[in-house]
Enzyme design. Structure first.
Site, PDB file in Angstrom:
ATOM      1  N   ASP A   1       0.850  -1.195   0.000  1.00 50.10           N
ATOM      2  CA  ASP A   1       0.000   0.000   0.000  1.00 50.10           C
ATOM      3  C   ASP A   1       0.884   1.242   0.000  1.00 50.10           C
ATOM      4  O   ASP A   1       1.875   1.324   0.750  1.00 50.10           O
ATOM      5  CB  ASP A   1      -0.912   0.005   1.228  1.00 50.10           C
ATOM      6  CG  ASP A   1      -1.944   1.123   1.163  1.00 50.10           C
ATOM      7  OD1 ASP A   1      -2.976   0.935   0.508  1.00 50.10           O
ATOM      8  OD2 ASP A   1      -1.701   2.187   1.764  1.00 50.10           O
TER       9      ASP A   1
ATOM     10  N   GLU B   1      -4.602   2.467  -4.416  1.00 53.59           N
ATOM     11  CA  GLU B   1      -3.143   2.509  -4.325  1.00 53.59           C
ATOM     12  C   GLU B   1      -2.579   1.236  -3.710  1.00 53.59           C
ATOM     13  O   GLU B   1      -1.465   1.226  -3.195  1.00 53.59           O
ATOM     14  CB  GLU B   1      -2.704   3.736  -3.500  1.00 53.59           C
ATOM     15  CG  GLU B   1      -3.075   3.696  -2.035  1.00 53.59           C
ATOM     16  CD  GLU B   1      -4.445   4.258  -1.723  1.00 53.59           C
ATOM     17  OE1 GLU B   1      -4.686   4.632  -0.578  1.00 53.59           O
ATOM     18  OE2 GLU B   1      -5.273   4.318  -2.649  1.00 53.59           O
TER      19      GLU B   1
END
Length: 567
Positions: free
Chosen positions: A220, A263
């Protein structure tokens, strides 16, 4: 099974139908224009059809276990190009003297090779078929030059069929590759998408074992919202595309990367142990940290980092669906403890379940559900518990606690704030100054937490630790005002870890202390609030003293703010 192998299997399953159709077309042509009797033409095509049928039997019963191997692919390729040609040649030599125009059977293997493997294979098969054609006439006593002249038209037709069938196959293959790329690839980052991820995980799940583990790395991008807000979404897209390139460069097949959403990415590592996967995750984390991300508008370098969570099958989960949850949990731990780091899944509840009796496991699973409720109710409390767990685990090693005592400490550290389930969400997230009544309510959470875990036999040993984790070394704490050695050692350890994390995390009414300042504060109160022995062990842990590895202090978790932390 991969999409490519699925496609080839579909082709193989339809080749038989295609050959049957071609056989009838050629038979019809022979009957119509050459005035042949059925009894003359049938033997040629029936023999070829039976010979080709044996090819499918070989694949079904012998090659079915070679789906993923290069050997299986090569053997299958030879079977579907060379074998039909050999069958056709044998049929010609057997029936040629009795059946007019039996040479036409040599067109079928050329059509097979072209439709399956493209022009190259079709030309090769056509060459072999042409040699068989000439060899047949020479074998019957025709001079080579005369044989070539006699069969010129058929040789030209063989070449034309090879060019046409191979061209169609290559056109279909190129089109299929483009469609597959669109279907399985994320346009922005260039890595695979979630659809491909789940299809591959379904197949890899069946193959995973202790000897061939399957590891996942959840990745992440830290503070990505800040990057989008400050530099714009276009720059954010460039960052994601660059990270996709880094992942592709860091992974070697059969490992691959996929975009999980937003993301967040996933690195799938077949055959990687947990330790090896953690090294790959650290390599990715370091490459992203060192990569120069620039904005075009300001020509200003953007500091981008990633957090990684690692989990393996079958070590941490029984199937890929649970493995995803475990890896995601490890990622959350990495972001909660300190961003820009790698965390391997630490199964606190797996430890509990392993030590519990069958009748207690359902209750422990209920507590795990309660912890999930804490996360939804107050993300600070959950992240804080993970960080305290990590500090307490490292302190257990530093203080040379036994295996069982360290296990109980880990469980108590993770569950030390479970009593906050009884506290209203508003109070847990209150940003205003706390009233005396608020403080009185919050100080009940050790007792409530002790009562929750004390109802489960497997957790009764840690109920006292949870009850006394806010006792001070000099007897000024709560709820029982215990002092010194009267406070259980695990509670004294959690007291230090709990306070340190609270001080080094941002609060609504003040910024987080620096790690150095927080450590000075704890050392100042050694002997009053904290056990001096634990404080000294914690100090040596933070500064990397002899006998243990350096522990980088926790920093702000980014937005996890609560006025109730550390109470």
């Amino acid at each position: 099974m991969s999409p490519e192998l699925e496609r080839k299997k579909r082709i193989h399953n339809h080749i038989m139908a295609m050959h049957l159709g071609c056989t009838f077309v050629l038979m019809g042509t022979v009957f119509r224009y050459l005035d042949l009797k059925p009894q003359d033409a049938h033997p040629t095509f029936i023999l070829y059809f039976l010979g080709l049928s044996s090819l499918f039997l070989v694949e079904i019963f012998i090659l079915r276990d070679y789906d993923e191997s290069r050997l299986g692919e090569r053997v299958r390729g030879l079977l579907y190009t060379l074998f039909p040609t050999v069958v056709a040649a044998l049929v010609l030599f057997i029936t040629g003297d009795h059946v007019p125009y039996a040479k036409v059977v040599l067109l079928l293997p050329v059509l097979t090779a072209g439709s399956l493997a493209g022009r190259g294979a079709a030309y090769g098969t056509g060459t072999f078929a042409g040699l068989a054609l000439l060899g047949y006439d020479v074998w019957r006593g025709t001079p080579p030059a005369a044989a070539a002249n006699t069969n010129f038209v058929l040789l030209a037709i063989i070449a034309l069929v090879a060019w046409y069938a191979g061209g169609l196959s290559e056109l279909e293959e190129n089109h299929r590759q483009k469609l597959t790329h669109l279907m399985y690839t994320d346009d922005l980052t260039g890595v695979y998408n979630q659809r491909y991820l789940y299809e591959r995980l379904t197949a890899l799940d069946r193959e995973a074992s202790a000897l061939r583990p399957l590891s996942l790395v959840f990745i992440d991008v830290d503070n990505f919202k800040y990057c989008n807000d400050v530099f714009g979404h276009q720059q954010g897209d460039r960052v994601l595309a660059a990270i996709g390139g880094i992942l592709q460069g860091a992974l070697e097949p059969p490992a691959f990367a996929a975009r999980y959403g937003g993301e967040e990415f996933v690195a799938v590592l077949p055959g990687y142990s947990t330790e090896k996967a953690a090294k790959v995750a650290e390599k990715i984390r370091r490459q992203v940290e060192e990569h120069p991300f620039f904005t075009e508008a300001k020509q200003e370098e953007v500091a981008i980092t990633v957090s990684c969570g690692v989990a393996s099958l079958p070590t941490h989960a029984p199937n890929y669906k649970e493995l995803i949850k475990r890896a995601d949990h490890a990622l959350y731990e990495a972001k909660s403890l300190k961003k820009n780091r790698v965390c391997v899944y630490s199964g606190v509840f797996e430890d509990l379940l392993g030590a519990a009796e069958e009748k207690e496991k359902e209750l422990i699973n209920s507590v795990q559900t309660l912890v999930s409720v804490i996360n939804a109710k107050d993300q600070y409390t959950y992240g804080h518990s993970l960080r305290v767990l990590r500090y307490a685990s490292d302190l257990a090693k530093r203080l040379h606690l036994g295996t069982e005592e360290a296990r109980l400490l880990r469980c108590a550290a993770f569950l030390h704030d479970v009593g906050k389930l009884e506290i209203d969400r508003y109070l847990l997230n209150k940003v205003e100054a706390l009233t005396e009544q608020d403080l009185c309510t919050l100080r009940q959470h050790p007792r409530w937490g002790s009562e929750i875990v004390g109802s489960i036999p497997a957790l009764r040993e840690i109920a006292g630790v949870i009850l006394y984790h806010h006792e001070n070394y000099d007897g000024s704490g709560y709820p029982a005002k215990l002092r010194g050695a009267g406070i259980p050692l695990p509670a004294r350890i959690i007291r230090v870890a709990d306070s340190y994390d609270a001080m080094t995390t941002d609060r609504p009414y003040r910024k987080a202390m620096s790690p150095q300042k927080a450590l000075e504060e704890i050392r100042h109160y050694a002997g009053t609030w904290y056990d001096p022995q634990v404080v000294e062990a914690f100090r040596s842990l933070l500064v990397g003293g002899k006998g243990g590895a350096t522990l980088k202090p926790s920093q702000s978790a980014g937005g996890e703010k609560s006025a109730t932390a550390g109470i």
